[in-house]
Design an enzyme around this catalytic site. Structure first.
Site, PDB file in Angstrom:
ATOM      1  CG  HIS A 187      -5.558   5.050  -9.219  1.00 26.38           C
ATOM      2  ND1 HIS A 187      -6.923   4.998  -9.036  1.00 26.38           N
ATOM      3  CD2 HIS A 187      -5.050   3.935  -8.646  1.00 26.38           C
ATOM      4  CE1 HIS A 187      -7.233   3.885  -8.380  1.00 26.38           C
ATOM      5  NE2 HIS A 187      -6.103   3.218  -8.133  1.00 26.38           N
ATOM      6  CD  GLU A 216      -0.185   2.873 -11.602  1.00 32.67           C
ATOM      7  OE1 GLU A 216      -0.341   3.544 -10.572  1.00 32.67           O
ATOM      8  OE2 GLU A 216      -0.716   1.765 -11.789  1.00 32.67           O
ATOM      9  NE  ARG A 256     -10.231   1.022  -1.871  1.00 37.80           N
ATOM     10  CZ  ARG A 256      -9.150   1.183  -2.618  1.00 37.80           C
ATOM     11  NH1 ARG A 256      -9.248   1.793  -3.800  1.00 37.80           N
ATOM     12  NH2 ARG A 256      -7.976   0.773  -2.202  1.00 37.80           N
ATOM     13  NE  ARG A 278       1.080   3.307  -5.702  1.00 36.80           N
ATOM     14  CZ  ARG A 278       0.101   2.597  -5.152  1.00 36.80           C
ATOM     15  NH1 ARG A 278       0.335   1.418  -4.625  1.00 36.80           N
ATOM     16  NH2 ARG A 278      -1.122   3.075  -5.107  1.00 36.80           N
ATOM     17  CG  ASN A 285       3.561  -0.601  -5.570  1.00 39.04           C
ATOM     18  OD1 ASN A 285       3.333  -0.256  -4.419  1.00 39.04           O
ATOM     19  ND2 ASN A 285       2.607  -0.693  -6.477  1.00 39.04           N
TER      20      ASN A 285
END
Length: 402
Positions: free
Chosen positions: A181, A387, A242, A91, A7
């Site tokens: 996601h 993940e 955010r 990823r 990642n």
């Protein structure tokens, strides 16, 4: 078969080496401050051996060299030779409308990932850097696979992913809802089906990935029909920094009043809003929680807003699917914030949701399981996400066909 999962971020590179014979993580680590000087490299094995050092990593190639050396290191290594690494899974954040599934990486795939950089300027470019650096260090003969954050959401119907703006912008620039996601939502929805004891094709599941970045997905019969993040990860509900969904006129109003550029406004919405913007304390929910417990009004407000917005999304997705069989909480907050889970579920009693406070309080620090009561009409689970394992499984499946 041993698969290295990568990642890559703009100044970081996280990795895991997974033995697919038993899906055991042999080692994992992180390269921090790539290109920034005073780099930090950390490596830890499954049996507890660790290595941590400060080392200059001017680019991702230098970072991969640290990973490569650690894996075969005499003291902290977990393999004797790099030839034991069968493949590398990466990823990649944005697959656009080009990649609906994970793919074997070749020059054409890399070119397409590069074409998609405008849709994910902060992510796709560095993901591509990671792929090229890996190729440089491990050699071109080691197969690499791209696993896209957006792929699981590619089943959304047009009525969910098209924005009500002039259609020409969708045609010209592919402006639409993509969602993110995806590997996390996929992992926990599949695990939820296992725990319920029914195939995905018979279930309506709402998955809540709650962390510093958060999203919710409606998974109907194994297919995502809607998700909260949109063209970018800024959409949805409030997160660490955010803002989530806004009236677009809020943006233009503030720009005009404060005489801001689009770039400055984007910085406010992405990095200075959410929990940080409302609480004025931190983007870390642990800090906000401490302040809320002390009665700091804006911290209390921030938590009330977050819970309220999550409830709204869960309720809307239950309506979109015409029902809900299970709700899943995952990621940092979803797996550890007991009060948020309780408060969300206490506001969903109209759906027949009933949660055991005792069970809920037990599900923290990596422990997962069912938290709803036997008479709850909707089953509720805490499921730690993984993940990296999804990436490793996809990589194994793809290279097994070579």
């Amino acid at each position: 078969m041993k698969i290295l999962v990568i990642n890559a971020g703009s100044s970081s590179l996280k990795y895991q080496l997974i033995d697919m014979a038993n899906e055991e993580v042999l080692a994992k680590g992180n390269c921090e401050r790539i290109g920034l000087g005073d780099g930090i490299f950390g490596h830890k094995t499954a049996d507890g051996r660790e290595k941590k050092l400060t080392v200059d990593m001017p680019d991702h190639i230098a970072a991969f060299m640290q990973v490569k050396n650690a894996l075969v290191d005499a003291e902290v290594g977990v393999i004797k030779d790099l030839s034991e690494v069968t493949a590398v899974g990466h990823r990649v954040v944005q697959g656009g409308m080009k990649f609906m599934n994970s793919v074997l990486i070749d020059e054409q795939v890399m070119a397409t990932v590069e074409e998609l950089i405008p849709l994910a300027p902060l992510h796709n470019g560095v993901n591509l850097q990671g792929i090229r650096a890996c190729q440089e260090v491990f050699g071109e003969k080691v197969p690499q696979v791209a696993v896209f954050d957006t792929a699981f959401h590619s089943t959304m119907p047009p009525e969910a992913y098209i924005y009500p703006i002039p259609y020409e912008y969708f045609e010209k620039y592919q402006i639409r809802r993509y969602g993110f996601h995806g590997t996390s939502h996929r992992f926990v929805s599949e695990r939820c089906a296992e725990l319920v004891g029914k195939p995905m094709s018979e279930l309506k599941i709402i998955t809540c990935h709650l962390g510093n970045g958060s999203s919710i997905a409606a998974v109907d019969q194994g297919k995502v029909i809607d998700t909260s993040m949109g063209l970018t990860p800024l959409d949805g509900f409030m997160m660490g920094t955010r803002c989530g969904s806004l009236d677009p006129s809020v943006v233009t109003f503030i720009e005009e009043k404060e005489n801001l550029t689009a770039e400055q406004m984007s910085d406010i919405l992405n990095k200075k809003s959410g929990l940080l913007g409302i609480s004025g304390i931190s983007s870390d929910d642990r800090d906000v929680t401490k302040a809320a417990e002390e009665g700091v009004p804006r911290a209390v407000l921030a938590h009330k807003m977050l819970v309220y917005q999550i409830k709204k999304f869960v309720g809307s997705y239950a309506a979109a699917m015409n029902g809900c069989d299970a709700i899943v909480f995952t990621a940092g907050l979803g797996e550890n914030q007991v009060d948020h889970r309780q408060n969300v579920c206490d506001g969903l009693t109209y759906l027949g949701v009933k949660v055991s406070r005792e069970l809920n309080e037990q599900m923290i620090r990596g422990k997962g399981g069912k938290i709803s009561t036997p008479d709850s009409k909707v089953q509720v689970f805490v499921i730690p996400t993984n993940e990296e394992l999804v990436i490793a499984r996809d990589t194994k499946e793809i290279i097994s066909k070579l």
